[in-house]
Write a protein that holds these residues in place. Structure first.
Motif, PDB file in Angstrom:
ATOM      1  N   LEU A 444       0.837  -1.200   0.000  1.00 57.57           N
ATOM      2  CA  LEU A 444       0.000   0.000   0.000  1.00 57.57           C
ATOM      3  C   LEU A 444       0.875   1.254   0.000  1.00 57.57           C
ATOM      4  O   LEU A 444       0.621   2.208  -0.745  1.00 57.57           O
ATOM      5  N   ARG A 445       1.925   1.235   0.803  1.00 60.62           N
ATOM      6  CA  ARG A 445       2.842   2.380   0.828  1.00 60.62           C
ATOM      7  C   ARG A 445       3.526   2.541  -0.533  1.00 60.62           C
ATOM      8  O   ARG A 445       3.718   3.655  -1.018  1.00 60.62           O
ATOM      9  N   GLY A 446       3.886   1.401  -1.136  1.00 67.32           N
ATOM     10  CA  GLY A 446       4.504   1.462  -2.454  1.00 67.32           C
ATOM     11  C   GLY A 446       3.576   2.047  -3.503  1.00 67.32           C
ATOM     12  O   GLY A 446       3.996   2.828  -4.362  1.00 67.32           O
ATOM     13  N   GLN A 447       2.288   1.680  -3.432  1.00 63.33           N
ATOM     14  CA  GLN A 447       1.303   2.231  -4.378  1.00 63.33           C
ATOM     15  C   GLN A 447       1.186   3.738  -4.217  1.00 63.33           C
ATOM     16  O   GLN A 447       1.138   4.480  -5.198  1.00 63.33           O
ATOM     17  N   ALA A 448       1.147   4.194  -2.970  1.00 59.15           N
ATOM     18  CA  ALA A 448       1.041   5.633  -2.721  1.00 59.15           C
ATOM     19  C   ALA A 448       2.268   6.366  -3.248  1.00 59.15           C
ATOM     20  O   ALA A 448       2.161   7.462  -3.823  1.00 59.15           O
ATOM     21  N   ARG A 449       3.423   5.751  -3.087  1.00 60.48           N
ATOM     22  CA  ARG A 449       4.662   6.363  -3.563  1.00 60.48           C
ATOM     23  C   ARG A 449       4.650   6.507  -5.088  1.00 60.48           C
ATOM     24  O   ARG A 449       5.006   7.549  -5.643  1.00 60.48           O
TER      25      ARG A 449
END
Length: 592
Positions: A444-449
């Protein structure tokens, strides 16, 4: 009679120095090369001919894969040919690019057609002996499973097959997918090609066959042509009948007007091409497409840069297309193999993607390494010209051809045309939530990044368009975050940065969804306000129609009471309750 047109509505790729379509287009526009020495961890330096590591187009990482995302056990994933893993990722990405949530395709007649010919992973595992054979070996190494694995993972019921027609495999897969769409066997098609260079044996075999350039450069149509350079990676497209794509409001990159496949038959040698067969192929493709060959401005060549193949391809192309054009207006040609190498079984999809992107962006990138014309090609007589500099697409309806030829004589050509112009409605600039989801918090953090970077790089994006794509074109997973988009770009980027860093933010709601059914709660008395629903009524026809339908069942004066509140009438129960019911019903139907 021309064939039914097919729309390209989604694309994805993983290519040397180009991990996605935007990066590939940037590489092409810059006239850059993705050719390097082989990664040091691929094989020992002395394992290739002459004791030197081979040059080619290589991916940075081929050993990374998230098996849990696709519901695959780690032990099974380790025995899967990495080409299977790569195709799963490419299929997922191109479906999302088409604006479709991959999980929404379950049970549909979606076909999967993949071009692949390499078996390097099987070679590596065979060197480990019988003890390396497990219950997953057969499914892990069978090339047919490359396509079947995608169908299984997404629950697709259309045709599913891996095509091996040698180097023309991926473009033949495109042709077969179009035929499947026209026959109705498929309602949607995922088409791709993959090629990974994992074992030195395959490079050594091609070196001794005499197909590879000894200096590691592809000199397509140049006097220095001496063989091709290997490349690895893959690409995929989502295809749909054009009429259906337009009716559904899909973004259409370009249109496939027609295609054809044939074989050289008996020639001077098994791997010697036939100019007559190639010319017949081209004439057949344009006849089926209903396109005058004189109206084609560019052809993406097979263009391997070989002494025998280049002059034969040029002769056929000039006879069928070049000489059909006015003198002094030569047919422009080029080859992506000069940028990323020859992806062999996946080469056709790379050429297709280059042509699709060029048609979409209205520009023609340069074909590299062309200085001195091949003396065996009569460029003036054939009315051909290698495109050696980035420039605008020539005037007229944008049309292109893509060629791909197999070493055993199987030839394929696809005819492309620009997407039809569509009337665009008024832009509705209404703040909307941006939803992200993933199987894990880290993902999820990677998607936001990645979303933050994409938004930062593209200042022209409409927030409502992003919200729509995230809501309708992405599958929902357990870990979720929602950005309450306020219309301020800096606030949105800050909120995405907070998700990427795992920090709280006032404009972000995060949590984990544990299943359950969707429920709607209609608000009660006390939430009424003057003019409620006015902006939605003006901007959303679905809301307006439902609102009018409900209000028609009440006192005609109710509409004026909601909008102007004469004598504080809106706050009297006999008006408050029906007003709120009309608003909430219209909201519900709009969400539907």
């Amino acid at each position: 009679m021309p064939e039914e047109a097919v729309a390209v509505i989604g694309i994805s790729c993983r290519l040397p120095q180009a991990p996605d379509p935007r990066a590939f287009w940037d590489l092409l526009r810059r006239g850059a090369s993705g050719i390097t020495a082989a990664p040091a961890d691929r094989w020992d330096e002395g394992s290739t001919e002459g004791g030197h590591p081979a040059h080619g187009g290589f991916l940075d990482r081929i050993d990374t894969f998230d098996p849990a995302f696709f519901g695959i056990a780690p032990r099974e994933a380790a025995l899967m040919d990495p080409q299977q893993r790569l195709m799963l990722e490419l299929a997922w990405e191109c479906v999302e690019d088409a604006g479709v949530a991959p999980t929404a395709l379950r049970g549909t007649r979606t076909g999967v057609f993949v071009g692949a010919i390499a078996a390097d992973y099987a070679t590596l595992l065979s060197q480990r002996g019988p003890d390396a054979i497990t219950p997953h070996t057969v499914t892990g190494l069978n090339r047919g499973i490359i396509a079947n694995r995608v169908s299984y993972s997404l629950g697709l019921h259309g045709p599913s097959l891996t095509v091996d027609a040698a180097q023309s495999s991926a473009l033949v897969a495109v042709h077969m997918a179009c035929e499947s769409l026209r026959s109705g066997d498929s309602e949607l098609a995922i088409v791709g090609g993959v090629n990974l260079i994992l074992a030195p044996d395959s490079t050594l075999g091609l070196t001794r066959f005499g197909g590879l350039s000894p200096d590691g450069v592809s000199y397509t149509f140049d006097a220095r042509a001496n063989g091709y350079v290997r490349g690895e990676g893959g690409g995929a497209v989502v295809l749909k009948p054009l009429a259906a794509a337009l009716a559904d409001g899909d973004h259409v990159y370009c249109v496939i007007r027609g295609s054809a496949v044939n074989n050289d038959g008996a020639t001077d040698g098994l791997t010697v091409p036939s100019p007559a067969a190639q010319e017949a192929l081209l004439r057949r493709a344009y006849e089926r497409a209903g396109v005058d060959p004189a109206e084609v401005q560019y052809v993406e060549l097979h263009g391997t840069g070989t002494r025998v193949g280049d002059p034969i391809e040029a002769a056929a192309l000039g006879a069928a297309l070049g000489t059909a054009r006015p003198a002094g207006s030569p047919l422009l040609v080029g080859s992506a193999k000069t940028n990323v190498g020859h992806l062999e079984g996946a080469a056709g999809i790379v050429g297709l993607l280059k042509a699709v992107l060029a048609v979409e962006h209205r520009e023609l990138p340069a074909s590299l390494n062309f200085e001195t014309p091949n003396p065996d090609i009569d460029f003036d007589g054939l009315n051909l010209s290698v495109n050696t500099a980035l420039g605008p697409w020539p005037e007229g309806t944008r049309r292109a051809g893509v060629s791909s030829f197999g070493m055993g004589g199987t030839n394929c050509h696809v005819v492309l045309e620009e997407a039809p112009v569509r009337e665009s409605g008024p832009v509705v600039r209404v703040p909307a939530p941006w939803q992200l989801s993933a199987r894990t918090e880290a993902a999820l953090r990677g998607q936001a990044r990645r979303l933050k970077q994409s938004v930062a790089d593209r200042p022209g994006l409409e927030p409502a368009d992003v919200a729509f794509s995230l809501a309708s074109g992405r599958s929902l997973f357990e870990h979720r975050s929602v950005v309450v988009e306020t219309g301020d770009r800096a606030d949105t980027l800050a909120a995405l940065a907070a998700i990427a860093e795992g920090r709280p933010h006032p404009d972000v709601v995060s949590g984990r969804a544990d299943g359950g059914k969707l429920a709607f709660l209609f608000t009660g008395q006390g939430s009424q306000r003057v003019g409620m629903g006015r902006e939605l009524y003006a901007n959303h026809p679905e809301f307006a129609a439902a609102y009018d339908e409900v209000l028609a069942h009440f006192d005609p004066a109710l509409r004026d009471i909601i909008n102007t509140n004469p004598d504080n009438a809106l706050h009297r129960t006999e008006h408050t309750q029906p007003a709120l019911f009309a608003l909430e019903t219209a909201l519900y139907r709009t969400l539907q």
